[in-house]
Design an enzyme around this catalytic site. Structure first.
Site, PDB file in Angstrom:
ATOM      1  N   GLY A 172       7.986   4.757   0.114  1.00  0.00           N
ATOM      2  CA  GLY A 172       7.295   5.131  -1.120  1.00  0.00           C
ATOM      3  C   GLY A 172       6.187   4.162  -1.470  1.00  0.00           C
ATOM      4  O   GLY A 172       5.702   4.121  -2.596  1.00  0.00           O
ATOM      5  N   LYS A 173       5.747   3.348  -0.486  1.00  0.00           N
ATOM      6  CA  LYS A 173       4.681   2.380  -0.768  1.00  0.00           C
ATOM      7  C   LYS A 173       3.304   3.020  -0.612  1.00  0.00           C
ATOM      8  O   LYS A 173       2.329   2.555  -1.192  1.00  0.00           O
ATOM      9  CB  LYS A 173       4.794   1.194   0.192  1.00  0.00           C
ATOM     10  CG  LYS A 173       6.042   0.331  -0.002  1.00  0.00           C
ATOM     11  CD  LYS A 173       6.168  -0.720   1.085  1.00  0.00           C
ATOM     12  CE  LYS A 173       7.311  -1.697   0.801  1.00  0.00           C
ATOM     13  NZ  LYS A 173       7.496  -2.673   1.881  1.00  0.00           N
ATOM     14  N   VAL A 174       3.237   4.027   0.235  1.00  0.00           N
ATOM     15  CA  VAL A 174       1.968   4.719   0.478  1.00  0.00           C
ATOM     16  C   VAL A 174       2.205   6.202   0.244  1.00  0.00           C
ATOM     17  O   VAL A 174       3.206   6.770   0.707  1.00  0.00           O
ATOM     18  CB  VAL A 174       1.467   4.468   1.918  1.00  0.00           C
ATOM     19  CG1 VAL A 174       0.310   5.388   2.270  1.00  0.00           C
ATOM     20  CG2 VAL A 174       1.040   3.010   2.090  1.00  0.00           C
TER      21      VAL A 174
END
Ligand code: NAD
Length: 389
Positions: free
Chosen positions: A309-311
């Protein structure tokens, strides 16, 4: 192993330190460099660097995107003279906050205090250097007195500052930058820490004990009974709050190391801990020598970051890794950016908005708890990371 034998022995201290002073290079937006990148860099990592330049200038800097941009730096960039690129980008509003190793900030202080680091050679005899009191960072050479005098300045600053409680690293570096400007008027033109304070750009350090700045803060506690404490919780929440407030979010990552993760963990902190489905980064640029195959964070690709869920999964075309030495690639990248159409943006001055934005984070986090009071059910899929704005 050196690929060349050490030079002749018997050099004097003066000879070791006879190389040209290292000065901060300020990019000027060279049309020739833009031409080289657009027309000459056509394949392999040259093409990836070109892609990185265009993602930055044609997307991240577009006024309608109003991207909140973080720069993360690891590797010995300020000793190598790259601080001028960072200063130029901050002054132009092209970087909104900075996450750095402590070392890069510590070595920046030498420039602010007008000490000289010299160009040298990596092929020297380190025992001789040690005996003559000369410090080496690969091919950068300087007298050990530079370290001692910089340390003395930091300890003096700590006493004068009156800080005596928990602070975020942004608050600490802001006070340090203000002090440098007062002691060395005009140094914001050649010091990252001072220029950041002048432009209102917050600077964070992901591992505050891991540098000579942290070493001197430890001294201040032990010897002066100070209660000054770097509070990493404040750093985590402030970075999260900036990301939450961003219309779009993007990063430029130099090297990797803990600054890379400290930035990228912002989105997981929002969804995983605070239950706020902000969605991942919109843009991701990394200039690094790290390889993905070792499994470490520094070499992890934007595609892998999607799984955390970082990008944002929809934006993978707006992510790029250029495998380059950042001491070569970053000045080229900055020349390209400074020469681009949107090479100036209004300063966000986030350093002055930290408390208000953290309060906004608190409100949204409380709302998220009210909306989803039960612990999230165990699920094999990620929560809905679609943007909620
Ligand atoms: N006296 C001091 O204050 C001092 C001095 C040196 C280091 N340190 C500390 O040691 C730690 C490690 O330092 P570091 O920043 O050199 O980290 P590092 O050597 O671990 O490098 C960080 C990452 O950046 C990559 N990298 C390094 N140089 C690069 C380059 N030229 N181009 C592209 N990628 C590059 C590396 O591969 C690595 O993944 C830091 O936490 C730092 O604060 C402190």
């Amino acid at each position: 192993m050196p690929h060349r034998a050490p030079g002749s022995t018997g050099k004097t201290r003066q000879q070791f330190l006879s190389g040209k002073p290292i000065r901060y290079y300020r990019p000027r937006g060279s049309a020739d460099i833009r031409h080289l990148i657009d027309e000459g860099f056509q394949a392999f990592n040259a093409a990836r660097l070109g892609e990185a330049c265009r993602i930055f200038t044609d997307k991240m800097l577009l006024p309608e995107h109003d991207t909140t941009i973080a720069l993360t730096i690891a590797g010995a960039l300020t000793p190598a003279g790259l601080g001028g690129c960072i200063v130029e980008m901050m002054e132009r509003g092209l970087i909104d906050f900075l996450i750095s190793t402590g070392a890069n900030l510590y070595h920046d202080l030498h420039y602010a205090l007008n000490f000289t680091l010299h160009r040298g050679s990596p092929f020297v005899n380190d025992v001789e250097l040690y005996e003559q009191g000369v410090i080496r960072i690969y091919d950068v050479l300087f007298p050990s007195s530079v370290l001692l005098e910089t340390d003395a300045y930091i300890r003096d600053f700590l006493v004068r500052s009156g800080m005596n409680g928990p602070v975020s690293t942004a608050e600490f570096h802001y006070a340090l930058g203000r002090d440098l400007m007062a002691r060395q008027p005009g140094c914001e033109a050649y010091s990252v820490v001072a220029a950041a304070a002048a432009a209102g750009v917050p600077i964070y350090t992901s591992s505050p004990g891991d540098s000579s700045i942290g070493m001197n803060i430890a001294y201040h506690e032990l010897m002066n009974d100070s209660r000054l404490m770097i509070d990493p919780n404040k750093d985590v929440n402030e970075v999260c709050a900036f990301i939450l407030a961003g219309k779009k979010n993007g990063c430029v990552i130099l090297g990797g190391g803990s600054p890379k993760n400290f930035y990228l963990q912002g989105q997981p902190t929002l969804w995983e801990v605070y239950g706020i489905p902000k969605g991942g980064n919109d843009y991701f640029i990394q200039l690094t020598t790290d390889q993905v195959v070792w499994g470490g964070l520094s070499g992890a690709t934007p595609a892998e970051a999607v799984s955390w869920g970082k990008v944002n999964p929809a934006v993978l075309p707006d992510t790029v890794v250029a495998y380059c030495d950042s001491t070569i690639a970053f000045p080229l990248f900055c020349e390209y950016a400074v020469g681009s159409t949107h090479s100036r943006r209004p300063l966000k001055e986030l350093v002055h908005k930290r408390e208000a934005l953290v309060e906004q984070l608190r409100v949204e986090a409380r709302n998220a708890v009210r909306t989803h009071p039960e612990p999230a059910e165990k699920t094999e899929t990620m929560p809905d990371l679609e943007r909620h704005r």
